[in-house]
Design a protein around this motif. Sequence first.
Motif, PDB file in Angstrom:
ATOM      1  N   THR A   1      57.525  69.531   3.832  1.00  0.00           N
ATOM      2  CA  THR A   1      56.806  70.760   4.198  1.00  0.00           C
ATOM      3  C   THR A   1      55.565  70.987   3.319  1.00  0.00           C
ATOM      4  N   GLY A   2      55.368  70.134   2.351  1.00  0.00           N
ATOM      5  CA  GLY A   2      54.202  70.270   1.467  1.00  0.00           C
ATOM      6  C   GLY A   2      52.991  69.481   1.951  1.00  0.00           C
ATOM      7  N   ARG A   3      53.164  68.708   3.033  1.00  0.00           N
ATOM      8  CA  ARG A   3      52.053  67.844   3.480  1.00  0.00           C
ATOM      9  C   ARG A   3      51.748  68.068   4.941  1.00  0.00           C
ATOM     10  N   GLY A   4      50.470  68.250   5.244  1.00  0.00           N
ATOM     11  CA  GLY A   4      50.049  68.419   6.634  1.00  0.00           C
ATOM     12  C   GLY A   4      48.537  68.312   6.717  1.00  0.00           C
ATOM     13  N   LEU A   5      47.987  68.847   7.792  1.00  0.00           N
ATOM     14  CA  LEU A   5      46.547  68.681   8.045  1.00  0.00           C
ATOM     15  C   LEU A   5      45.680  69.357   6.988  1.00  0.00           C
ATOM     16  N   HIS A   6      46.064  70.581   6.585  1.00  0.00           N
ATOM     17  CA  HIS A   6      45.269  71.305   5.584  1.00  0.00           C
ATOM     18  C   HIS A   6      45.185  70.488   4.302  1.00  0.00           C
ATOM     19  N   GLU A   7      46.336  70.011   3.846  1.00  0.00           N
ATOM     20  CA  GLU A   7      46.401  69.264   2.588  1.00  0.00           C
ATOM     21  C   GLU A   7      45.609  67.953   2.711  1.00  0.00           C
ATOM     22  N   TRP A   8      45.699  67.304   3.900  1.00  0.00           N
ATOM     23  CA  TRP A   8      44.956  66.043   4.098  1.00  0.00           C
ATOM     24  C   TRP A   8      43.452  66.297   4.058  1.00  0.00           C
TER      25      TRP A   8
END
Length: 177
Positions: free
Chosen positions: A82-89
């Motif tokens: 849950t800590g990784r997704g489009l925003h983080e990328w």
Amino acid sequence: MTRAMVVYESVFGDARTIAHAIAEGLSASLPADVVAAAEAPAELGPDVGLLVVGGPNHAFGMPRPSTRESAVQQYGADIADTGRGLHEWLEAVRAPAGIAAAAFDTRGSGHPVLTRMDHASRTEEKLLGKLGARVVTPSEHFSVVDTKGPLVAGEEERARAWGATLAELVASRSVSS
Ligand SMILES: Cc1cc2nc3c(=O)[nH]c(=O)nc-3n(C[C@H](O)[C@H](O)[C@H](O)COP(=O)(O)O)c2cc1C
């Protein structure tokens, strides 16, 4: 030849379906790859001339760790990290300066007034700008019937058409520049 890359985040599969439909539309003019943000490369090579990004609206914005956790707890979603997704990328990726880009999002269809407040694609565009990308067309929004989908009828076809128009736009600009 310039390639396109479509990077998406999707909890229940709807934004993934839209990402693939956009890539199908793009591929009439440009080779196009589709990849989930959690698996997307940390750096885009010079062969990538168009970056398309998109994902769902969560609590009026892009998914973030707290909303992904809500999706798991309230809707039984299966999210590996849950800590990784489009925003983080988008915050971490390196991309060719001035790369052409476009954004999309998926959203509920039940409350038109409320959904006008949603700003996932607006935040995606801001992050694209910070990355040094050039947003070449207004963002597009695709509707789902309910939280877990499905997409409203006709949205996949609309995504394919949007991808085709976008690729033509980018191809005509690279010919004229
Ligand atoms: C935690 C959570 C918050 C959500 N908040 C919103 C919202 O603010 N506005 C909206 O239109 N849809 C909202 N939704 C519905 C999502 O937009 C919908 O689940 C998504 O577009 C489906 O795409 P996906 O299948 O790719 O995950 C929310 C869903 C979840 C799980």
